[in-house]
Design an enzyme around this catalytic site. Structure first.
Site, PDB file in Angstrom:
ATOM      1  N   PRO A  88      58.734  38.321  41.688  1.00 32.23           N
ATOM      2  CA  PRO A  88      59.400  37.165  41.815  1.00 32.23           C
ATOM      3  C   PRO A  88      60.611  37.169  41.602  1.00 32.23           C
ATOM      4  CG  PRO A  88      57.601  37.022  40.453  1.00 32.23           C
ATOM      5  CD  PRO A  88      57.588  38.356  40.681  1.00 32.23           C
ATOM      6  N   GLU A 116      52.535  41.715  32.951  1.00 28.73           N
ATOM      7  CA  GLU A 116      53.773  40.887  32.781  1.00 28.73           C
ATOM      8  C   GLU A 116      54.864  41.612  33.573  1.00 28.73           C
ATOM      9  OE1 GLU A 116      54.361  38.025  31.298  1.00 28.73           O
ATOM     10  OE2 GLU A 116      52.271  37.950  31.279  1.00 28.73           O
ATOM     11  N   ARG A 154      52.161  43.825  62.140  1.00 27.43           N
ATOM     12  CA  ARG A 154      51.864  43.131  63.445  1.00 27.43           C
ATOM     13  C   ARG A 154      53.035  43.164  64.397  1.00 27.43           C
ATOM     14  NH1 ARG A 154      53.520  38.277  63.796  1.00 27.43           N
ATOM     15  NH2 ARG A 154      51.642  37.250  65.007  1.00 27.43           N
ATOM     16  N   ASP A 169      56.509  34.181  68.562  1.00 31.07           N
ATOM     17  CA  ASP A 169      56.236  33.638  67.243  1.00 31.07           C
ATOM     18  C   ASP A 169      57.242  32.815  66.690  1.00 31.07           C
ATOM     19  OD1 ASP A 169      53.857  34.827  66.843  1.00 31.07           O
ATOM     20  OD2 ASP A 169      54.639  36.520  65.336  1.00 31.07           O
TER      21      ASP A 169
END
Ligand code: ADE
Length: 253
Positions: A88, A116, A154, A169
């Site tokens: 993150p 962690e 993809r 897309d």
């Protein structure tokens, strides 16, 4: 294209590799995914992969040595790989990044952390980039790595059934996708827009572009901010704005 993954939970990747577009791309030998488990590189009887953090605090940290050896093994099998730690704290992974990977035919070595996180010295020594898939915390990097692999694989030419479908897309040209319909023509009092039922391909193309602009303006105006619009797009957008202004006036009356 080759993709290597360092993970303590290799079985999770069955979800990606056993069914769907990625499974087919692997079957067609367009993509190859190899898994490396740090637990296989432990040296103690308990096969320990984590330890308590220096400085105290909750949670555990992935140990340097087993992770290092898993990474080294992966790198000897794929020496050109860009090493990416899923976290993150990373830069945002988006369609542009996925496209760049495929355009450059860049092999990736993705590291999925657990607990962690990993000993920072792994990042210092091996990691080229950290990627985040969004502003939320997952229990591990595996789901994030699968998101990256799906979005990238993809786009490999031949991975999708219809050669055009990736091109159309959402995000491929910086706009959200237009609405789609299939048979029947009428259901529950709702009908397919007339223009889509006719055979005027240019009218259909314009309608789709206008719908994409409309949705993007309503839902993700940030995407339009830096967009270099074509003359046609300016005109279609002006029509939308005029129509929405009319609608607001009608509501006010
Ligand atoms: N690992 C845990 N959360 C993550 C996220 N949001 N993106 C990438 N890797 C992660």
């Amino acid at each position: 294209m080759r993709f290597d993954l360092v993970t303590l939970m290799p079985a999770m990747f069955d979800a990606l590799t056993k069914e769907g577009v990625v499974a087919r791309a692997i079957g067609r030998q367009l993509a190859q995914i190899e898994l490396w488990n740090p637990r296989d590189y432990t040296r103690d009887v308990h096969r320990t992969v984590d330890d308590r953090p220096y400085g105290g605090g909750p949670g555990m940290v992935m140990k340097y040595q087993p992770l290092q050896q898993a990474i080294e093994s992966a790198l000897s099998a794929s020496p050109q790989a860009k090493v990416v730690y899923m976290s993150p704290q990373g830069v945002g992974f988006d369609q542009q990044r996925a496209q760049t990977v495929v355009e450059n035919r860049q092999p990736l070595l993705l590291i999925a952390g657990r607990y962690e996180g990993v000993d920072e010295r792994i990042i210092e020594r091996y990691v080229d980039e950290e990627w985040s898939i969004g502003d939320y915390v997952l229990s591990g990097g595996e789901l994030a790595a699968m998101v990256v692999l799906d979005a990238v694989i993809r786009l490999i030419p031949g991975a999708l059934g219809d050669a055009d479908s990736a091109q159309q897309d959402s995000f491929m040209d910086g706009l959200l996708d237009c609405p789609h319909y299939t048979r029947p023509e009428q259901i529950d009092g709702m009908s397919v827009p007339l223009v889509l039922q006719g055979g005027n391909h240019d009218a259909i193309r314009r309608w789709r572009l206008q719908q994409a602009l409309k949705r993007t303006r309503e839902r993700r105006p940030d995407l339009l901010q830096d967009r270099q619009m074509t003359v046609e797009e300016e005109k279609l957008l002006a029509e939308i704005i005029a129509a929405s202004g009319d609608a607001e006036q009608t509501q006010e009356q």
